[in-house]
Motif scaffolding. Sequence first.
Motif, PDB file in Angstrom:
ATOM      1  N   LYS A 176      44.051  45.560  38.187  1.00  0.00           N
ATOM      2  CA  LYS A 176      42.766  45.326  37.521  1.00  0.00           C
ATOM      3  C   LYS A 176      41.627  46.010  38.290  1.00  0.00           C
ATOM      4  CE  LYS A 176      43.994  40.913  35.338  1.00  0.00           C
ATOM      5  NZ  LYS A 176      43.657  41.280  33.951  1.00  0.00           N
ATOM      6  N   ARG A 177      41.692  45.952  39.618  1.00  0.00           N
ATOM      7  CA  ARG A 177      40.655  46.600  40.426  1.00  0.00           C
ATOM      8  C   ARG A 177      40.670  48.112  40.232  1.00  0.00           C
ATOM      9  NH1 ARG A 177      41.750  47.320  46.639  1.00  0.00           N
ATOM     10  NH2 ARG A 177      43.116  48.849  45.633  1.00  0.00           N
ATOM     11  N   ASP A 178      41.856  48.699  40.338  1.00  0.00           N
ATOM     12  CA  ASP A 178      41.956  50.151  40.257  1.00  0.00           C
ATOM     13  C   ASP A 178      41.569  50.664  38.873  1.00  0.00           C
ATOM     14  OD1 ASP A 178      42.809  49.921  42.834  1.00  0.00           O
ATOM     15  OD2 ASP A 178      44.893  50.505  42.458  1.00  0.00           O
ATOM     16  N   PHE A 179      41.954  49.926  37.830  1.00  0.00           N
ATOM     17  CA  PHE A 179      41.570  50.332  36.479  1.00  0.00           C
ATOM     18  C   PHE A 179      40.058  50.260  36.306  1.00  0.00           C
ATOM     19  CE2 PHE A 179      40.468  49.530  32.074  1.00  0.00           C
ATOM     20  CZ  PHE A 179      41.160  50.532  31.406  1.00  0.00           C
ATOM     21  N   ALA A 180      39.448  49.154  36.744  1.00  0.00           N
ATOM     22  CA  ALA A 180      37.994  49.002  36.612  1.00  0.00           C
ATOM     23  C   ALA A 180      37.261  50.079  37.401  1.00  0.00           C
ATOM     24  CB  ALA A 180      37.574  47.610  37.098  1.00  0.00           C
ATOM     25  N   TYR A 239      38.344  42.159  36.373  1.00  0.00           N
ATOM     26  CA  TYR A 239      38.718  42.270  37.781  1.00  0.00           C
ATOM     27  C   TYR A 239      38.048  41.186  38.611  1.00  0.00           C
ATOM     28  CZ  TYR A 239      37.811  43.913  42.563  1.00  0.00           C
ATOM     29  OH  TYR A 239      37.641  43.978  43.925  1.00  0.00           O
ATOM     30  N   LEU A 240      36.767  40.939  38.384  1.00  0.00           N
ATOM     31  CA  LEU A 240      36.039  39.927  39.162  1.00  0.00           C
ATOM     32  C   LEU A 240      36.590  38.531  38.892  1.00  0.00           C
ATOM     33  CD1 LEU A 240      32.350  41.204  38.864  1.00  0.00           C
ATOM     34  CD2 LEU A 240      33.929  41.439  40.797  1.00  0.00           C
ATOM     35  N   ALA A 241      36.975  38.265  37.636  1.00  0.00           N
ATOM     36  CA  ALA A 241      37.555  36.964  37.307  1.00  0.00           C
ATOM     37  C   ALA A 241      38.878  36.773  38.056  1.00  0.00           C
ATOM     38  CB  ALA A 241      37.778  36.858  35.801  1.00  0.00           C
ATOM     39  N   ALA A 242      39.689  37.812  38.106  1.00  0.00           N
ATOM     40  CA  ALA A 242      40.962  37.735  38.829  1.00  0.00           C
ATOM     41  C   ALA A 242      40.728  37.600  40.325  1.00  0.00           C
ATOM     42  CB  ALA A 242      41.797  38.982  38.531  1.00  0.00           C
ATOM     43  N   ARG A 243      39.703  38.230  40.792  1.00  0.00           N
ATOM     44  CA  ARG A 243      39.382  38.181  42.222  1.00  0.00           C
ATOM     45  C   ARG A 243      38.969  36.770  42.639  1.00  0.00           C
ATOM     46  NH1 ARG A 243      34.970  42.490  44.142  1.00  0.00           N
ATOM     47  NH2 ARG A 243      34.088  41.394  45.929  1.00  0.00           N
ATOM     48  N   ARG A 244      38.207  36.117  41.799  1.00  0.00           N
ATOM     49  CA  ARG A 244      37.787  34.745  42.107  1.00  0.00           C
ATOM     50  C   ARG A 244      38.964  33.779  42.038  1.00  0.00           C
ATOM     51  NH1 ARG A 244      33.153  36.614  39.091  1.00  0.00           N
ATOM     52  NH2 ARG A 244      31.290  36.598  40.408  1.00  0.00           N
ATOM     53  N   CYS A 245      39.904  34.050  41.144  1.00  0.00           N
ATOM     54  CA  CYS A 245      41.069  33.173  41.004  1.00  0.00           C
ATOM     55  C   CYS A 245      42.001  33.248  42.201  1.00  0.00           C
ATOM     56  CB  CYS A 245      41.853  33.540  39.737  1.00  0.00           C
ATOM     57  SG  CYS A 245      41.010  33.039  38.213  1.00  0.00           S
ATOM     58  N   PHE A 258      33.721  46.467  44.709  1.00  0.00           N
ATOM     59  CA  PHE A 258      35.161  46.708  44.749  1.00  0.00           C
ATOM     60  C   PHE A 258      35.634  46.454  46.175  1.00  0.00           C
ATOM     61  CE2 PHE A 258      33.777  49.195  41.111  1.00  0.00           C
ATOM     62  CZ  PHE A 258      34.699  48.796  40.145  1.00  0.00           C
ATOM     63  N   ALA A 259      36.516  45.478  46.326  1.00  0.00           N
ATOM     64  CA  ALA A 259      36.908  45.025  47.661  1.00  0.00           C
ATOM     65  C   ALA A 259      38.314  45.482  48.032  1.00  0.00           C
ATOM     66  CB  ALA A 259      36.830  43.499  47.736  1.00  0.00           C
ATOM     67  N   SER A 260      38.504  45.668  49.326  1.00  0.00           N
ATOM     68  CA  SER A 260      39.809  46.037  49.859  1.00  0.00           C
ATOM     69  C   SER A 260      40.779  44.864  49.765  1.00  0.00           C
ATOM     70  CB  SER A 260      39.658  46.480  51.317  1.00  0.00           C
ATOM     71  OG  SER A 260      40.918  46.625  51.930  1.00  0.00           O
ATOM     72  N   LEU A 261      42.046  45.167  49.573  1.00  0.00           N
ATOM     73  CA  LEU A 261      43.089  44.144  49.525  1.00  0.00           C
ATOM     74  C   LEU A 261      44.046  44.258  50.712  1.00  0.00           C
ATOM     75  CD1 LEU A 261      43.978  44.279  45.708  1.00  0.00           C
ATOM     76  CD2 LEU A 261      42.587  42.576  46.896  1.00  0.00           C
ATOM     77  N   LYS A 268      36.431  43.427  52.344  1.00  0.00           N
ATOM     78  CA  LYS A 268      35.372  44.376  52.700  1.00  0.00           C
ATOM     79  C   LYS A 268      35.293  45.477  51.646  1.00  0.00           C
ATOM     80  CE  LYS A 268      35.640  43.570  57.677  1.00  0.00           C
ATOM     81  NZ  LYS A 268      35.856  44.180  59.016  1.00  0.00           N
ATOM     82  N   PRO A 269      34.187  46.226  51.607  1.00  0.00           N
ATOM     83  CA  PRO A 269      34.063  47.288  50.598  1.00  0.00           C
ATOM     84  C   PRO A 269      35.178  48.319  50.728  1.00  0.00           C
ATOM     85  CG  PRO A 269      31.949  46.871  51.665  1.00  0.00           C
ATOM     86  CD  PRO A 269      32.965  46.111  52.444  1.00  0.00           C
TER      87      PRO A 269
END
Length: 352
Positions: A176-180, A239-245, A258-261, A268-269
């Motif tokens: 989701k992050r990479d697509f966004a 992406y943000l919704a998935a990130r919060r979950c 967009f945060a590092s995983l 971090k950015p």
Amino acid sequence: MALQPPPVLSLLKIIKKVVHDVQNIPGNGNETQNQLITATQQPSSPVALSADVEMLLERFLVEAELAETTKETYRRTLRGFFAWKEERGITDLARGDILAYKQDMLARVRPSTASTYLTAVKSLFKWLESVRAYPNVAADIKTVKLVGNIHRKDALTPAQAKRVLQVLKGDTLQAKRDFALVNLLIRVGLRSVEVTRGRLGDLRNRGDQTILLVQGKGRVEKDALVVLTDATLGPIYDYLAARRCEGCEVVGEDSPLFASLSNKTYGKPLSTRSIRQIAKEALRAAGLDSERLTTHSFRHSAVTFALLGGASLQQAQALARHTNLTTTMVYAHNVDRVSQAPERFVDGLLDD
């Protein structure tokens, strides 16, 4: 009257004097000294230079008021310049030496790279003269002329852009992050450094539109914006919704867009290097493995697609945030040259 190169005093002695004067500049205070000390503790290349030269470069970079990415480029470039000087045993640099350096670089690297090198050297000597440390022996050296209107990186076709986005679709947080991210790059033409600087608080509403505040290349403030359409904003919200979950990261106004995983930099950015890697992997997955297709290709694509879709030259300029309309005109010229190709008239006469 222009200053003349000193007949006896070597450049190194002048450098020592300039470095010594750092301690006594009115108004510099401890803050400038601390900046110099911090900067010199962070070498960016293996070139071994004297402490005097390193301190000179850091004083120049502190006073030059450049963006951090530009400072790093200048630091690396000027270290190479002084290494070039020392290899040739040059003491007092004169105009002929700068010209020789220019010609040497043109023989070794691409014209665009040589242009960057020469710009840094010219800026250094302009500053040296301004502090009355050394005459500006690079003042009348012409910059490298870059010929042609064809970009070094290609734009995608609309079909290729669709294919890249298709291969990125997925249900994981990373997908989701990479697509966004790539969807944003293709649709609004952000530079990778602009993405890195993005924060959630930069998402704002203006009337019935959502915008993203942007700190552009060489800028110190977020004084530009891009409009986020539903097609751009929807994947970001997903992406943000998935990130919060995930529950592992506190997401607030100052959180990166967009945060590092990765384990070491989680939350971090995303770095510009990571963004380039994500873009390159997406291109390869779509079967587009070419040196001429990179992250910057997405920016070219956004401007090209806007023009192909009917945007005016001024609208495309606003999208790209080009200071000079002439830069945008290069895109328009290339679009017109291809879409109105006179070669087709030749085919019309020769083909049955």
